[in-house]
Design a protein around this motif. Structure first.
Motif, mmCIF file in Angstrom:
data_model
loop_
_atom_site.group_PDB
_atom_site.id
_atom_site.type_symbol
_atom_site.label_atom_id
_atom_site.label_comp_id
_atom_site.label_asym_id
_atom_site.label_seq_id
_atom_site.Cartn_x
_atom_site.Cartn_y
_atom_site.Cartn_z
ATOM 1 N N GLU A 129 0.851 -1.185 0.000
ATOM 2 C CA GLU A 129 0.000 0.000 0.000
ATOM 3 C C GLU A 129 0.885 1.232 0.000
ATOM 4 N N ILE A 130 0.528 2.186 -0.834
ATOM 5 C CA ILE A 130 1.204 3.477 -0.849
ATOM 6 C C ILE A 130 0.130 4.511 -0.538
ATOM 7 N N GLU A 131 0.214 5.114 0.637
ATOM 8 C CA GLU A 131 -0.745 6.151 1.022
ATOM 9 C C GLU A 131 -0.055 7.498 0.859
ATOM 10 N N TYR A 132 -0.714 8.394 0.143
ATOM 11 C CA TYR A 132 -0.081 9.668 -0.186
ATOM 12 C C TYR A 132 -1.042 10.827 0.031
ATOM 13 N N CYS A 133 -0.498 11.982 0.339
ATOM 14 C CA CYS A 133 -1.271 13.205 0.590
ATOM 15 C C CYS A 133 -1.656 13.840 -0.744
ATOM 16 N N VAL A 134 -2.960 13.917 -0.974
ATOM 17 C CA VAL A 134 -3.459 14.534 -2.205
ATOM 18 C C VAL A 134 -3.220 16.044 -2.198
ATOM 19 N N PRO A 135 -3.611 16.774 -1.115
ATOM 20 C CA PRO A 135 -3.399 18.224 -1.124
ATOM 21 C C PRO A 135 -1.926 18.635 -1.261
ATOM 22 N N CYS A 136 -1.014 17.761 -0.808
ATOM 23 C CA CYS A 136 0.420 18.060 -0.883
ATOM 24 C C CYS A 136 0.999 17.827 -2.280
ATOM 25 N N GLY A 137 0.227 17.159 -3.136
ATOM 26 C CA GLY A 137 0.711 16.875 -4.487
ATOM 27 C C GLY A 137 1.660 15.704 -4.550
ATOM 28 N N PHE A 138 1.480 14.707 -3.672
ATOM 29 C CA PHE A 138 2.379 13.554 -3.633
ATOM 30 C C PHE A 138 1.993 12.440 -4.596
ATOM 31 N N LEU A 139 1.009 12.668 -5.460
ATOM 32 C CA LEU A 139 0.606 11.637 -6.420
ATOM 33 C C LEU A 139 1.778 11.215 -7.297
ATOM 34 N N GLU A 140 2.555 12.157 -7.784
ATOM 35 C CA GLU A 140 3.684 11.813 -8.658
ATOM 36 C C GLU A 140 4.699 10.930 -7.926
ATOM 37 N N ARG A 141 4.972 11.235 -6.665
ATOM 38 C CA ARG A 141 5.871 10.393 -5.863
ATOM 39 C C ARG A 141 5.307 8.977 -5.745
#
Length: 76
Positions: A5-17
């Motif tokens: 699982e990769i959980e990422y912050c949407v508001p921070c713009g971590f989708l690319e990471r």
């Protein structure tokens, strides 16, 4: 059955990471991973978990795709 699982912050713009880590893991371990799930989050989260165990957490570790890949390999 191995789940990553990769959980990422949407508001921070971590989708690319998240996508970069996802691509690296699938390229290295495609057949060794049963599921690779992207989970949207907030409050600055960026975590990588293997079968529920955290192998990378942004607030504790420096972001390094190769390092994350090595940590996942150790869990597989």
């Amino acid at each position: 059955m191995t789940t990553v699982e990769i959980e990422y912050c949407v508001p921070c713009g971590f989708l690319e990471r998240a996508e970069t880590v996802q691509h690296a893991l699938l390229s290295q371990f495609g057949e060794g991973i049963d599921e690779l799930i992207l989970i949207t989050g907030d409050h600055g989260i960026f975590e990588v978990r293997v079968d529920g165990d955290v192998v990378f957490e942004k607030s504790e570790d420096e972001y390094d795709v190769d390092g994350i890949t090595r940590d996942v390999r150790a869990r597989l």
